[in-house]
Design a protein around this motif. Structure first.
Motif, mmCIF file in Angstrom:
data_model
loop_
_atom_site.group_PDB
_atom_site.id
_atom_site.type_symbol
_atom_site.label_atom_id
_atom_site.label_comp_id
_atom_site.label_asym_id
_atom_site.label_seq_id
_atom_site.Cartn_x
_atom_site.Cartn_y
_atom_site.Cartn_z
ATOM 1 N N THR A 44 4.440 86.423 12.365
ATOM 2 C CA THR A 44 3.080 85.330 12.267
ATOM 3 C C THR A 44 1.886 86.297 12.287
ATOM 4 O OG1 THR A 44 4.196 83.648 13.459
ATOM 5 C CG2 THR A 44 1.860 83.696 13.437
ATOM 6 N N MET A 45 1.641 87.408 13.111
ATOM 7 C CA MET A 45 0.779 88.089 13.175
ATOM 8 C C MET A 45 0.471 89.040 11.840
ATOM 9 S SD MET A 45 -2.070 89.074 14.690
ATOM 10 C CE MET A 45 -1.827 88.404 16.397
ATOM 11 N N ALA A 46 1.612 89.631 11.339
ATOM 12 C CA ALA A 46 1.658 90.468 10.304
ATOM 13 C C ALA A 46 0.995 89.701 8.731
ATOM 14 C CB ALA A 46 2.645 91.156 9.889
ATOM 15 N N GLN A 47 1.499 88.333 8.938
ATOM 16 C CA GLN A 47 1.345 87.503 7.968
ATOM 17 C C GLN A 47 -0.176 87.101 7.739
ATOM 18 O OE1 GLN A 47 3.920 83.744 6.756
ATOM 19 N NE2 GLN A 47 2.176 83.126 8.143
ATOM 20 N N GLN A 48 -0.692 87.079 9.021
ATOM 21 C CA GLN A 48 -2.371 86.797 8.920
ATOM 22 C C GLN A 48 -3.033 88.094 8.516
ATOM 23 O OE1 GLN A 48 -3.016 85.629 13.057
ATOM 24 N NE2 GLN A 48 -2.254 83.562 12.515
ATOM 25 N N PRO A 171 3.077 89.726 18.722
ATOM 26 C CA PRO A 171 1.882 90.370 18.386
ATOM 27 C C PRO A 171 1.563 91.608 18.739
ATOM 28 C CG PRO A 171 1.659 88.122 19.280
ATOM 29 C CD PRO A 171 2.937 88.521 19.739
ATOM 30 N N ALA A 172 1.908 91.997 19.819
ATOM 31 C CA ALA A 172 1.559 93.582 20.178
ATOM 32 C C ALA A 172 2.386 94.639 19.540
ATOM 33 C CB ALA A 172 2.027 93.754 21.772
ATOM 34 N N ALA A 186 6.905 94.918 8.984
ATOM 35 C CA ALA A 186 6.796 94.281 10.016
ATOM 36 C C ALA A 186 8.016 92.919 9.930
ATOM 37 C CB ALA A 186 5.681 93.783 10.481
ATOM 38 N N PHE A 187 7.642 92.385 8.415
ATOM 39 C CA PHE A 187 8.587 91.362 7.918
ATOM 40 C C PHE A 187 9.978 91.568 7.939
ATOM 41 C CE2 PHE A 187 4.578 90.371 5.283
ATOM 42 C CZ PHE A 187 3.662 89.902 6.327
#
Length: 226
Positions: A44-48, A171-172, A186-187
């Motif tokens: 989720t964080m990497a997608q943003q 997220p960290a 990350a994905f």
């Protein structure tokens, strides 16, 4: 004659805090689902970060969050119907496989440099739809993994702790991975975290036998009845 009252000794609450983990099925689920949820938050964080890198637009970040809400109601209702009509473990298993494929596809597009923002939107919509189907089955599946009212209550509390721990850790980890090697890895790491959950589902034993009576009416009618 004076009576001396003994001071009661404190009772350790640690065993009761994790009492649901004495059930084998829940124990393997809890550990591996924590890993998978951390991977999901990492994605989720990497997608943003990826969306902002592709567009440079804050509005695009808001849109990617909005997309995640679109399938929530219709697909969660369908997921609830599937949970009633089919074995919960099967519903969760296929949902986990679908989410792993989604993460692998997003990883490949990003790693190869082919990714475009509409790819991210489409795959985010797909992920949200699968999550909406998976969530009712996962919540109901806790009853199958844990026996006893007290242990079930404890398992529900541990589920909340699992979610919040993953929400802090994921997220960290994403920040470290994205900063070091990019969004694509990350994905890919998120895709790998689904493997332990799939193996845990396949390894579970002595689950209650669910009796699913033949359905004589449509899925839509079943949803409306629910």
């Amino acid at each position: 004659m004076r009576t001396t009252l003994s001071t009661p000794q404190p009772v350790s609450r640690i065993p009761n805090t994790f009492r649901a983990l004495r059930h084998y099925n829940y124990r393997v689920w809890f550990i591996r689902q924590t890993i998978s949820l951390s991977g999901s938050w990492m994605q989720t964080m990497a997608q943003q970060v990826l969306v902002y890198r592709l567009t440079g637009s804050a509005a695009a970040l808001g849109f990617i969050s909005f997309i995640g809400l679109i399938p929530l109601i219709p697909f969660s209702l369908w997921g609830g119907s599937l949970t009633d009509r089919f074995p919960k473990r099967d519903v969760i298993l296929w949902a986990q496989v679908a989410m792993m494929i989604q993460a692998l596809l997003l990883s490949w597009l990003t790693w190869s440099g082919r990714v475009q923002v509409w790819h991210v939107y489409a795959l985010s919509l797909l992920l949200s739809a699968v999550n909406a189907v998976d969530l009712p089955a996962r919540q109901a599946f806790t009853v199958d993994m844990v026996e006893g009212k007290d242990d079930l209550t404890n398992a529900i509390g541990l589920n909340s702790a699992m979610f919040n721990a993953a929400r802090a850790l994921g997220p960290a980890l994403a920040g470290l991975v994205v900063a070091a090697i990019g969004e694509g890895p990350a994905f890919f790491f998120n895709a790998l975290t689904f493997v332990p959950v799939i193996l845990a589902l396949l390894a579970m034993r002595n689950l209650p036998q669910s009796s699913h009576a033949p359905q004589t009416h449509s899925t839509v009618k079943h949803i409306l009845e629910g």
